[in-house]
Design an enzyme around this catalytic site. Structure first.
Site, PDB file in Angstrom:
ATOM      1  CB  CYS A 100      42.640  35.350  32.860  1.00 20.12           C
ATOM      2  SG  CYS A 100      41.393  36.580  32.477  1.00 20.12           S
ATOM      3  CG  HIS A 142      38.757  34.499  37.464  1.00 21.86           C
ATOM      4  ND1 HIS A 142      40.056  34.034  37.320  1.00 21.86           N
ATOM      5  CD2 HIS A 142      38.485  35.167  36.311  1.00 21.86           C
ATOM      6  CE1 HIS A 142      40.524  34.420  36.139  1.00 21.86           C
ATOM      7  NE2 HIS A 142      39.591  35.106  35.506  1.00 21.86           N
ATOM      8  CD  GLU A 143      34.752  34.704  35.000  1.00 26.05           C
ATOM      9  OE1 GLU A 143      34.701  35.757  34.335  1.00 26.05           O
ATOM     10  OE2 GLU A 143      35.634  33.832  34.829  1.00 26.05           O
ATOM     11  CG  HIS A 146      37.185  39.381  34.600  1.00 23.80           C
ATOM     12  ND1 HIS A 146      38.278  39.950  34.000  1.00 23.80           N
ATOM     13  CD2 HIS A 146      37.393  38.044  34.550  1.00 23.80           C
ATOM     14  CE1 HIS A 146      39.114  38.995  33.610  1.00 23.80           C
ATOM     15  NE2 HIS A 146      38.604  37.819  33.933  1.00 23.80           N
TER      16      HIS A 146
HETATM   17 ZN    ZN Z   1      39.507  36.030  33.632  1.00 21.78          ZN
END
Ligand code: ZN
Length: 158
Positions: A100, A142-143, A146
């Site tokens: 990341c 993953h995004e 966030h």
């Molecule tokens: Zn990330």
């Protein structure tokens, strides 16, 4: 020489990385502000050799992220998404080594669903629905994490 982005990336433990972000407002779609933000984020991501970048990683409280342009092209999907949502996740999971840009030097084997259904909006405000698997499914998860204040650190500490 490629032009380097002048945006700096936010790093853990910056609190904006732990926050549920705000929706992109309707009147942003199709406007200059969202286009410029997408371009700046693509440049910052390229400079850092990333394949995805969320708005809070550049200090913005917005449910918005960009993905690698080649990955997007291969999958015939937009390379930026606003207000995304994962609507279905497969029971099948597998692990992939993830890093990341907000956690320099850290990687972890992260277990996630192999396949997802995903919806969101492109920068023009068109509704986009995607079935994703493989690398794309991992990047979208993953995004989207966030935007909900979740990082790969949260997985490894479970
Ligand atoms: Zn990330």
């Amino acid at each position: 020489m490629t032009k380097k982005s002048d945006i700096s990336l936010t790093l853990l433990p910056d609190p904006i990385l732990k926050r549920v972000l705000a929706d992109v407002p309707d009147d942003w779609f199709g406007g200059e502000e969202i286009k410029e933000l997408a371009e700046e984020m693509h440049q910052a991501m390229l400079d850092a050799n990333g394949i995805g970048l969320a708005a809070n990683q550049v200090g913005r409280d917005l449910r918005f992220f960009v993905i690698d342009k080649n990955l997007a092209e291969e999958n015939k999907i937009p390379n930026a998404f606003a207000n995304p949502e994962i609507t279905e996740s497969s029971k099948d999971t597998d692990e992939m080594e993830e890093g990341c840009l907000s956690i320099p030097g850290f990687t972890g084997l992260i277990r996630r669903p192999k396949k997802i259904k995903f919806k969101g909006f492109d920068i023009e405000g068109n509704k986009i629905k995607i079935k994703a698997r493989g690398m794309l499914a991992k990047v979208l998860q993953h995004e989207t994490d966030h935007l909900n204040g979740v990082t790969i650190k949260d997985y490894s500490e479970n």
